[in-house]
Design a protein around this motif. Sequence first.
Motif: not given
Length: 311
Positions: A19, A21, A35-37, A103
């Motif tokens: 995942e 971000y 944060v931007k996914t 991240l």
Amino acid sequence: MTKPQQKYSVFFGDVAEDEYYAAPFFPSAGDKLIVKTLPPQYGGMIANAASIFAHYGMATTFISQLNSGPLTQKLLRQLREAGLNTDYVIFDEAVPDSKCIILISGDQHIVIIPKLGITHSEITPQMFEHIAGAEFLFTSLTDARPFRMGELTAPQVLQALRRRGVKIVMDLDVYNLENHPSGLIEYCDILFMNSRGKKRFTSVGNDIQQLLAAGATAIVVTKDSEGCDLHTAKGVKSIPGYKVEVVDVTGAGDTFSSSFLYAYSQSGDLAAAAEFANAAAALSVGKVGARGGMTTDKAVRAFMQERAVLV
């Protein structure tokens, strides 16, 4: 006349859904960060390396210990589509879904890997024979520590495989004592780690020269765009790298290690393998995703030739 058996390698370890971000900065304790996914990617250090290795046209088996749920089936289906053999995967319903959180901020990243709680990975006689026929067994200390085969412990399993001629390969990455408390390093033929990992590795008493004297073939320390240091019984050779525009460094180490093994399998030349791996890793950071390093021999060598002309 008997047809010679095709050479293959086994990659034993993690596969995950990553995942992603994107953050404006890395948070510190007490921060709250929006944060931007980003779209999820297929990941897992060992699965990444296996997929890249297979993409070079190398016969590759992937083994892991996973539950049999929908996410696992999706991950394994993708690996099979990439050409990997998944016939020896160990299904264990006690293992949670395998996911990682990545991240990104600028050209740097932080990877958060939840523990799966695996303490026992039973190597069946059939699995052992398959691994024993491989050129390389690529794994990690975390994944190898639970190895058992009946009464045999992980060191005994690795020793038995080495006696059968398998080259044991591990990537220590950013080595730290908390994640790598056990031995097993002494049973490796090839070790990879980055420069941060080397500092931690040696600071707790590990000695690269002693490992080489005890029979390790090579210990390779990657240094991002500066290339890598190739440690062998003959000494240390610094192999220069490439400065390129960076999009995502996630998986660059996986690209390096798998590309190194591919080139070494083809040539038997450690220095040439390191040169090829440096170029492959440089190409990989220009793409998003841990498997951005999936490329071809032709593409890597074209990049090397182009850069040689520009120098």
